[in-house]
Design a protein around this motif. Structure first.
Motif, short mmCIF file in Angstrom:
data_model
loop_
_atom_site.label_atom_id
_atom_site.label_comp_id
_atom_site.label_asym_id
_atom_site.label_seq_id
_atom_site.Cartn_x
_atom_site.Cartn_y
_atom_site.Cartn_z
N ALA D 64 -4.71 -9.99 4.16
CA ALA D 64 -5.10 -9.75 2.69
C ALA D 64 -6.24 -8.46 2.81
O ALA D 64 -6.36 -7.46 2.14
N LEU D 65 -6.92 -8.42 3.99
CA LEU D 65 -7.99 -7.32 4.12
C LEU D 65 -6.99 -5.92 4.43
O LEU D 65 -7.28 -4.91 3.92
N ALA D 66 -6.02 -6.13 5.36
CA ALA D 66 -5.15 -4.86 5.60
C ALA D 66 -4.62 -4.41 4.25
O ALA D 66 -4.25 -3.27 4.00
N ASP D 67 -4.06 -5.46 3.37
CA ASP D 67 -3.39 -5.23 2.34
C ASP D 67 -4.16 -4.72 1.29
O ASP D 67 -3.74 -3.50 0.47
N PHE D 68 -5.32 -4.85 1.33
CA PHE D 68 -6.34 -4.31 0.34
C PHE D 68 -6.66 -2.77 0.54
O PHE D 68 -6.41 -2.06 -0.31
N ALA D 69 -6.80 -2.72 1.79
CA ALA D 69 -6.97 -1.43 2.32
C ALA D 69 -5.73 -0.36 1.91
O ALA D 69 -5.89 0.88 1.43
N PHE D 70 -4.81 -1.03 2.10
CA PHE D 70 -3.31 -0.39 2.04
C PHE D 70 -3.23 -0.14 0.60
O PHE D 70 -2.82 1.19 0.19
N ALA D 71 -3.62 -1.15 -0.29
CA ALA D 71 -3.44 -0.83 -1.88
C ALA D 71 -4.27 0.43 -2.34
O ALA D 71 -3.90 1.00 -3.22
N VAL D 72 -5.78 0.46 -1.89
CA VAL D 72 -6.40 1.42 -2.23
C VAL D 72 -5.89 2.59 -1.91
O VAL D 72 -6.05 3.73 -2.63
N ALA D 73 -5.52 3.00 -0.60
CA ALA D 73 -5.06 4.28 -0.19
C ALA D 73 -3.76 4.52 -0.95
O ALA D 73 -3.67 5.64 -1.41
N ALA D 74 -2.94 3.48 -1.31
CA ALA D 74 -1.79 4.10 -1.98
C ALA D 74 -1.98 4.09 -3.48
O ALA D 74 -1.04 4.97 -4.12
N ASN D 75 -2.89 3.54 -3.99
CA ASN D 75 -3.37 3.80 -5.53
C ASN D 75 -4.30 4.94 -5.38
O ASN D 75 -4.60 5.41 -6.84
N SER D 76 -4.89 5.66 -4.27
CA SER D 76 -5.87 6.50 -4.78
C SER D 76 -5.54 7.92 -5.48
O SER D 76 -6.58 8.58 -6.11
N HIS D 77 -4.21 8.13 -5.64
CA HIS D 77 -3.95 9.51 -6.20
C HIS D 77 -3.82 9.20 -7.84
O HIS D 77 -3.71 10.28 -8.50
N GLY D 78 -3.81 7.89 -8.26
CA GLY D 78 -3.89 7.64 -9.77
C GLY D 78 -2.77 6.90 -10.32
O GLY D 78 -2.91 6.51 -11.37
N GLN D 79 -1.78 7.05 -9.61
CA GLN D 79 -0.40 6.43 -10.10
C GLN D 79 -0.42 5.01 -9.48
O GLN D 79 -0.71 5.00 -8.52
N VAL D 80 0.08 4.03 -10.36
CA VAL D 80 0.16 2.47 -9.77
C VAL D 80 1.26 2.43 -8.76
O VAL D 80 2.43 2.90 -9.16
N ALA D 81 0.93 1.99 -7.65
CA ALA D 81 1.96 1.91 -6.63
C ALA D 81 1.90 0.42 -6.13
O ALA D 81 1.02 -0.29 -6.06
N VAL D 82 3.22 -0.43 -6.29
CA VAL D 82 3.28 -1.62 -6.04
C VAL D 82 3.85 -1.71 -4.61
O VAL D 82 5.12 -0.81 -4.12
N ALA D 83 3.71 -2.85 -3.74
CA ALA D 83 4.14 -2.95 -2.49
C ALA D 83 5.62 -3.32 -2.61
O ALA D 83 5.84 -4.40 -3.40
N LEU D 84 6.46 -2.74 -1.63
CA LEU D 84 7.74 -3.12 -1.54
C LEU D 84 8.01 -4.23 -0.35
O LEU D 84 8.76 -5.15 -0.57
N SER D 85 7.33 -3.76 0.87
CA SER D 85 7.29 -4.82 1.72
C SER D 85 6.13 -4.37 2.59
O SER D 85 5.61 -3.31 2.70
N ALA D 86 5.81 -5.12 3.59
CA ALA D 86 4.63 -4.96 4.47
C ALA D 86 5.19 -5.67 5.95
O ALA D 86 5.97 -6.88 5.76
N HIS D 87 4.75 -5.41 7.05
CA HIS D 87 4.94 -5.69 8.23
C HIS D 87 3.70 -6.04 9.05
O HIS D 87 2.90 -4.95 8.92
N ILE D 88 3.23 -7.17 9.66
CA ILE D 88 2.18 -7.20 10.16
C ILE D 88 2.25 -8.00 11.79
O ILE D 88 3.11 -8.71 11.98
N SER D 89 1.72 -7.44 12.87
CA SER D 89 1.53 -7.79 13.93
C SER D 89 0.06 -8.37 14.33
O SER D 89 -0.82 -7.55 14.17
N TYR D 90 -0.10 -9.36 15.22
CA TYR D 90 -1.33 -9.79 15.46
C TYR D 90 -1.59 -9.75 16.89
O TYR D 90 -1.51 -10.71 17.71
N PRO D 91 -2.21 -8.52 17.60
CA PRO D 91 -2.18 -8.55 18.99
C PRO D 91 -3.31 -9.37 19.42
O PRO D 91 -3.59 -9.62 20.78
#
Lengths: 149, 149, 149, 149
Positions: D64-91
């Motif tokens: 959720a933390l990573a996803d929120f940072a991702f969403a803020v970056a992706a929406n930062s230009h002004g148009q709505v951006a919706v996630a299609l997919s995401a991959h996460i690894s937990y080292p």
């Protein structure tokens, strides 16, 4: 050039075109086992030239097989679909002589995006790879590419 | 057969072995540009035989390039590492004649698992693929495989 | 503390423990619908507190639901399994009031690794998320954790 | 409502709106550390309510933390951006009291698609998660959502 209007005939015409013009499909001698709208079943037999350094079937070959089934399914409707991303897991290895069958099915499709899942199995049913792919659907038609070639 | 004790020399010996025995590395004429413990830089030049049906470099070829850099980095310490899963995104296409450079680096490593990231770029720096791979580290050593061959 | 020897009873005991001690399961009021060895079905109802800024169910909530079903399935045999990586695709959105059901199944399992797939659907069957997860299996048992709590 | 024309001011206005209206950002008390066009840095401190059944920080919370940072970056230009997919690894795991910082950057962006990468680190620099996300860019503007609220 015009694509057939019947969805099944169209999917078959596109798959046949892709099979001939996709250089990895040629190199690995991929067989189209079954094709339909949003659907593709493709097989290969693991050969010496497909091995990695520890003599297992190369992850890149298994990926290419899954990716081709994915591409055929994603392009089957007639518009060019390009991969945005793909994920692959390898639950079991494949070895020289194994016949692998990749089955791709459309999980979701909107006007501009598509989601596909591919299972790659050995003939005994063992799952060798689980693949998920996302596409972006472009404006151009496969018919344009088929006309040029 | 014994692997060199020096980590850099060991990584180089393993990479050289993998380059010769990995059939896709041979087929695509992959070049080892740089190798070290947990590190690999590999290049290829996109040829006609690497194209898909819409004449872009095949996703399967870009994957194979990234996957080989990943495998070299993951096996560089001496124990056999097998891929559990991989994720690839394709931000930009590659075309015939493009020289592609894959840079793999170790993001994390435990006794039994490893996480690697690979960037594939065109010579002008454009990112063509972003790849993440997980490995499971087996008990056997690359030295065993090198002794047999 | 000892876990039941019967695989079904053991899976149920572990799931019940996880449901109580997993803080997100508590927060989102997740319901265990069905549990078995390598298997879990979990549901939630989308509430106001689960929405993102454009008033759709948060990707992080859908992930947490899928992730919990995955964790229950992966830990159901008794040994602690920790996630190495996960992939999620979102073919369709979920909205306030939607009831979502996540179904996790074991695709492959070795002594040290496991591969799981989860489908998240709305009650009308629409696929909301497709999730794939890999685990590493540790040496410690869930029984140790259950004894401590 | 109109968004600022200056890209940096626009990114900040959108991030501030998302921080208030994203219910997980509220629940987890996420802090916006830095924002810009295609860029976001977000932090949280791991609390008791974020733990899983083996008392590590929940994968769903890290996502959720990573996803929120991702969403803020992706929406930062002004148009709505919706996630299609995401991959996460937990080292590496995170534990109660750890402060986690997620840094999202835009890897690629076309008119309709975007690719983002997020690193989540503990304060000592240890990588806790590596996240990759793809978005589809819709026609509507964040300004429409901000006007309604």
């Amino acid at each position: 050039m015009k694509l057939p209007e019947d969805p099944q005939a169209r999917a078959e015409a596109i798959a046949a075109f892709m099979r001939i013009h996709d250089q990895l499909a040629v190199e690995y001698d991929l067989k189209l086992e079954k094709v339909g709208p949003g659907l593709a079943e493709v097989s290969l037999t693991v050969q010496e030239k497909m091995l990695n350094a520890v003599r297992l079937c190369h992850g890149g070959v298994i990926f290419a097989l899954a990716d081709f089934a994915f591409a055929v399914a994603a392009n089957s409707h007639g518009q060019v679909a390009v991969a945005l991303s793909a994920h692959i897991s390898y639950p079991a290895p494949a070895r020289p002589g194994d016949r692998l069958i990749a089955t791709a099915r459309e999980v979701a499709r909107t006007r501009r995006t598509g989601l596909y899942q591919v299972e790659v199995r050995r003939e005994d049913g063992t799952l060798v790879a689980l693949f998920t792919g996302n596409v972006f659907v472009r404006d151009d038609s496969l018919a344009d590419w088929m006309a040029k070639s």
